[in-house]
Design an enzyme around this catalytic site. Structure first.
Site, mmCIF file in Angstrom:
data_model
loop_
_atom_site.group_PDB
_atom_site.id
_atom_site.type_symbol
_atom_site.label_atom_id
_atom_site.label_comp_id
_atom_site.label_asym_id
_atom_site.label_seq_id
_atom_site.Cartn_x
_atom_site.Cartn_y
_atom_site.Cartn_z
ATOM 1 N N ASP A 13 -6.442 2.862 -2.314
ATOM 2 C CA ASP A 13 -5.527 4.395 -1.793
ATOM 3 C C ASP A 13 -6.704 5.482 -1.372
ATOM 4 O O ASP A 13 -6.363 6.538 -1.682
ATOM 5 C CB ASP A 13 -4.811 4.746 -3.023
ATOM 6 C CG ASP A 13 -3.696 3.697 -3.359
ATOM 7 O OD1 ASP A 13 -3.105 3.284 -2.547
ATOM 8 O OD2 ASP A 13 -3.257 3.742 -4.713
ATOM 9 N N LYS A 38 -5.178 -6.363 9.808
ATOM 10 C CA LYS A 38 -5.151 -6.267 8.329
ATOM 11 C C LYS A 38 -5.187 -7.712 7.722
ATOM 12 O O LYS A 38 -4.092 -8.129 7.527
ATOM 13 C CB LYS A 38 -4.000 -5.344 7.838
ATOM 14 C CG LYS A 38 -3.891 -5.288 6.347
ATOM 15 C CD LYS A 38 -4.533 -4.237 5.921
ATOM 16 C CE LYS A 38 -4.358 -4.126 4.395
ATOM 17 N NZ LYS A 38 -5.158 -3.030 3.775
ATOM 18 N N ASP A 55 1.621 -1.512 5.271
ATOM 19 C CA ASP A 55 0.440 -0.975 5.966
ATOM 20 C C ASP A 55 0.134 -1.991 7.244
ATOM 21 O O ASP A 55 -0.346 -1.308 8.568
ATOM 22 C CB ASP A 55 -0.669 -1.214 5.197
ATOM 23 C CG ASP A 55 -1.027 0.066 3.858
ATOM 24 O OD1 ASP A 55 -0.102 0.870 4.034
ATOM 25 O OD2 ASP A 55 -1.700 -0.357 2.942
ATOM 26 N N GLY A 118 -10.108 -3.488 5.759
ATOM 27 C CA GLY A 118 -10.273 -4.230 4.483
ATOM 28 C C GLY A 118 -9.082 -4.067 3.477
ATOM 29 O O GLY A 118 -8.048 -3.321 3.847
ATOM 30 N N ALA A 119 -9.275 -4.641 2.237
ATOM 31 C CA ALA A 119 -8.226 -4.067 1.281
ATOM 32 C C ALA A 119 -9.246 -3.867 -0.002
ATOM 33 O O ALA A 119 -10.050 -4.150 -0.330
ATOM 34 C CB ALA A 119 -7.632 -5.640 0.820
ATOM 35 N N GLY A 120 -8.581 -2.915 -0.519
ATOM 36 C CA GLY A 120 -9.044 -1.926 -1.590
ATOM 37 C C GLY A 120 -10.660 -1.542 -1.194
ATOM 38 O O GLY A 120 -10.684 -0.932 -0.030
#
Length: 226
Positions: A13, A38, A55, A118-120
């Protein structure tokens, strides 16, 4: 000349998708063939055609080069939890080499500006041995670091920048994102601290903004700085 970047944040976030979508929209306004990916997303809903992540849909819609959803987001997981745990619960194995293959396959589509989100944060596990940062290392793209300006951001930003450097990647620059209507306490002092302690350039600041024109101008400036 093609420009390609990996977008990461100091934590979850942080505003990675906000920055990714904003830069893709700026690239589109500049007339560039742009696309965003993504490669892995956790947290999705069942829609016509299968599971879809919000997203990833925003990134797909912001790209001027339109790819099928399955190329934009090849690994979509249902639960909004750590990706490796979501995959384990679904009986799936995610590997860095598989993600890298998906990304490189999608990037064969002609483009001038590409973002891989990316993720996180930077050190997100993919399985019990590999991290998402392993994918970024294999790609070798310069990194855009998104810093959400809140209490704790100094430590998180400095540690993330150090980890990226240890992985042998260049930080193209960082973006200061204010994701709430009110600035964090001592915002200017915190921003100045990051400017002095991060070796990468500050690409731009994104204040809380409901004016679309002002937002577009901010992203146009960031794009021109890349």
């Amino acid at each position: 000349m093609r420009k390609r970047f990996f977008v990461t944040g100091i934590d979850t976030d942080a505003g990675k998708t906000y920055v990714t979508v904003g830069l893709l929209a700026a690239a589109k306004r500049a007339g560039l063939k742009s696309l965003g990916l993504k490669p892995i997303a956790a947290g999705s809903i069942q829609m016509e055609g299968g599971l879809r992540n919000d997203d990833a849909l925003l990134i797909q819609n912001a790209s001027s080069v339109q790819l099928p959803y399955e190329q934009v987001n090849p690994v979509v997981l249902e639960e909004a939890i750590a990706p490796h745990i979501a995959a384990m619960k679904e009986g799936r194995l995610i590997t860095a080499s598989r993600l890298e293959g998906f990304i490189k396959g999608a990037l064969l589509t002609p483009n001038e500006f590409a973002l891989v989100e990316g993720a996180g944060g930077w050190r997100v596990p993919l399985n019990d041995r590999e991290l998402l940062s392993d994918v970024a290392k294999s790609l070798g793209f310069p990194v855009i670091l998104v810093v959400n300006m809140k209490l704790g951001c100094l430590n998180h930003a400095i540690l993330t920048a150090e980890a990226i450097a240890r992985d042998g990647l260049a930080v193209a620059g960082w973006v200061a994102n204010n994701g709430t209507p009110e600035k964090m306490p001592c915002y200017d002092e915190n921003l100045a601290t990051l400017v002095s302690m991060l070796s990468a350039p500050l690409l731009g600041t994104l204040p809380w903004c409901e004016n679309e024109q002002e937002s577009q101008q901010a992203f146009d400036a960031i794009l021109s700085a890349l």
